[in-house]
Motif scaffolding. Structure first.
Motif, PDB file in Angstrom:
ATOM      1  N   LEU A  94       0.838  -1.251   0.115  1.00 19.67           N
ATOM      2  CA  LEU A  94       0.155  -0.011  -0.085  1.00 19.67           C
ATOM      3  C   LEU A  94       1.044   1.389  -0.110  1.00 19.67           C
ATOM      4  O   LEU A  94       0.560   2.270  -0.783  1.00 19.67           O
ATOM      5  N   ARG A  95       1.782   1.168   0.811  1.00 22.33           N
ATOM      6  CA  ARG A  95       3.121   2.374   0.737  1.00 22.33           C
ATOM      7  C   ARG A  95       3.371   2.728  -0.709  1.00 22.33           C
ATOM      8  O   ARG A  95       3.394   3.791  -1.134  1.00 22.33           O
ATOM      9  N   LEU A  96       3.936   1.582  -1.383  1.00 20.72           N
ATOM     10  CA  LEU A  96       4.353   1.814  -2.842  1.00 20.72           C
ATOM     11  C   LEU A  96       3.351   2.098  -3.664  1.00 20.72           C
ATOM     12  O   LEU A  96       3.708   2.728  -4.573  1.00 20.72           O
ATOM     13  N   LEU A  97       2.194   1.367  -3.542  1.00 18.38           N
ATOM     14  CA  LEU A  97       1.159   1.972  -4.365  1.00 18.38           C
ATOM     15  C   LEU A  97       0.715   3.410  -4.195  1.00 18.38           C
ATOM     16  O   LEU A  97       0.483   4.132  -5.180  1.00 18.38           O
ATOM     17  N   PHE A  98       0.713   3.993  -3.142  1.00 19.15           N
ATOM     18  CA  PHE A  98       0.611   5.507  -3.176  1.00 19.15           C
ATOM     19  C   PHE A  98       1.940   6.117  -3.454  1.00 19.15           C
ATOM     20  O   PHE A  98       1.384   7.051  -4.260  1.00 19.15           O
ATOM     21  N   CYS A  99       3.071   5.589  -3.377  1.00 18.69           N
ATOM     22  CA  CYS A  99       3.949   6.427  -3.920  1.00 18.69           C
ATOM     23  C   CYS A  99       4.101   6.642  -5.416  1.00 18.69           C
ATOM     24  O   CYS A  99       4.455   7.489  -6.137  1.00 18.69           O
ATOM     25  N   TRP A 100       3.658   5.390  -6.305  1.00 20.72           N
ATOM     26  CA  TRP A 100       3.813   5.261  -7.397  1.00 20.72           C
ATOM     27  C   TRP A 100       2.409   5.841  -8.240  1.00 20.72           C
ATOM     28  O   TRP A 100       2.653   6.539  -9.216  1.00 20.72           O
ATOM     29  N   CYS A 101       1.435   6.056  -7.559  1.00 18.79           N
ATOM     30  CA  CYS A 101       0.234   6.467  -8.143  1.00 18.79           C
ATOM     31  C   CYS A 101       0.243   8.183  -7.795  1.00 18.79           C
ATOM     32  O   CYS A 101      -0.469   8.773  -8.728  1.00 18.79           O
ATOM     33  N   GLN A 102       0.753   8.556  -6.624  1.00 23.93           N
ATOM     34  CA  GLN A 102       0.481   9.802  -6.226  1.00 23.93           C
ATOM     35  C   GLN A 102       1.918  10.385  -6.091  1.00 23.93           C
ATOM     36  O   GLN A 102       2.310  11.149  -4.780  1.00 23.93           O
ATOM     37  N   PRO A 103       2.949  10.367  -7.015  1.00 13.32           N
ATOM     38  CA  PRO A 103       4.214  11.407  -6.897  1.00 13.32           C
ATOM     39  C   PRO A 103       4.146  12.673  -6.239  1.00 13.32           C
ATOM     40  O   PRO A 103       5.054  13.128  -5.636  1.00 13.32           O
ATOM     41  N   VAL A 104       3.219  13.347  -6.717  1.00 13.54           N
ATOM     42  CA  VAL A 104       3.119  14.839  -6.628  1.00 13.54           C
ATOM     43  C   VAL A 104       2.925  15.004  -5.006  1.00 13.54           C
ATOM     44  O   VAL A 104       3.450  15.872  -4.027  1.00 13.54           O
ATOM     45  N   VAL A 105       1.981  14.074  -4.712  1.00 18.59           N
ATOM     46  CA  VAL A 105       1.413  14.214  -3.260  1.00 18.59           C
ATOM     47  C   VAL A 105       2.522  13.654  -2.118  1.00 18.59           C
ATOM     48  O   VAL A 105       2.748  14.315  -1.158  1.00 18.59           O
ATOM     49  N   LYS A 106       3.259  12.603  -2.699  1.00 18.38           N
ATOM     50  CA  LYS A 106       4.263  11.927  -2.162  1.00 18.38           C
ATOM     51  C   LYS A 106       5.413  12.915  -1.705  1.00 18.38           C
ATOM     52  O   LYS A 106       5.914  13.289  -0.689  1.00 18.38           O
ATOM     53  N   ARG A 107       5.939  13.767  -2.803  1.00 14.03           N
ATOM     54  CA  ARG A 107       6.968  14.735  -2.511  1.00 14.03           C
ATOM     55  C   ARG A 107       6.583  15.956  -1.632  1.00 14.03           C
ATOM     56  O   ARG A 107       7.120  16.229  -0.906  1.00 14.03           O
ATOM     57  N   TYR A 108       5.115  16.269  -1.751  1.00  8.32           N
ATOM     58  CA  TYR A 108       4.629  17.423  -0.960  1.00  8.32           C
ATOM     59  C   TYR A 108       4.792  16.773   0.636  1.00  8.32           C
ATOM     60  O   TYR A 108       5.209  17.435   1.285  1.00  8.32           O
TER      61      TYR A 108
END
Length: 235
Positions: free
Chosen positions: A182-196
């Protein structure tokens, strides 16, 4: 997030191998590290480990470009720290090292939890790391040159590891733990939000695994704004 993109991300995550990794021992050329990282992604590895000065690792991240997003890269202060961490996870350590006890890389079992140690461009695997390795492996050479470039050698070894794991059915079921998936799914699907979130040290918001979208993006952002700038929010 298109359905096709989400399907490709999920398929990649479903075949990631959390217990097969590469450890680079003072490999210092960014182009070699970048090529090794691309090989890790191509052959289904979830993690790569590196012992390298921080200044150089920042340069590596820039050179690696998109590849850096798809493989989780762990840095260690020393080879002793890296080896202790990996052995603590139950990994066998296979050092790519020409020595009296070295065997053909194809004779090794890569279906067990294991890490392949690749040495630097000049000196190879350090003596201390070589001593702690469970096995030494070599790629038989049939030409005039005595060795391959470190990134090429890594790709060849990982190709054999992938072959063995495919035959053992290790790519047929998802092997990442649920929380890591789930962590990687978030990171890969939402890279902009991840960087934020990373820039502001915020926890990642929940994601809908069926769509790849945030569960409540607007509500989450409003909550972040209220927390960070309460003076700007109304009653």
């Amino acid at each position: 997030m298109t359905p096709e993109r989400l399907a490709r991300i999920k398929q990649t995550l479903n075949t990631r191998q959390p217990d097969l990794s590469v450890l680079t021992d003072q490999v210092h050329k960014p182009r070699n590290l970048s090529a090794i990282l691309r090989s890790c992604d191509a052959f289904g590895l979830a993690n790569m480990h590196a012992v390298w000065p921080k200044e150089g690792f920042r340069a590596f991240r820039k050179t690696a470009g998109g590849s850096y997003s798809w493989v989780t890269t762990h840095t260690h202060r020393s080879m002793d720290d890296a080896i202790e961490a990996l052995k603590g996870q139950g990994h066998k350590l296979y050092a790519a090292q020409l020595s009296d006890r070295a065997v053909d890389y194809r004779e090794i079992d890569y279906t067990v939890p294991c890490t392949i140690i690749m040495g630097n461009e000049v000196e190879g695997v350090s003596a201390n790391a070589a001593e702690q390795a469970d096995e030494h492996i070599v790629i038989p050479m049939m030409g005039m040159v005595e060795s391959l470039n470190v990134s090429a050698a890594c790709a060849i070894i990982l190709s054999e590891a992938q072959r063995q794991r495919k035959e053992a059915g290790l790519f047929d079921v998802r092997r990442l733990p649920d929380d890591e998936y789930l962590r990687l799914l978030f990171c890969w699907c939402q890279p902009v939000v991840k960087r934020y979130c990373d820039d502001r040290r915020l926890p990642y918001p929940p994601i809908d695994p069926e769509t790849g979208e945030l569960v409540d993006g607007v509500g989450w952002m409003n909550g972040v704004r209220k927390q960070r700038h309460p003076e700007l929010m109304g009653d």
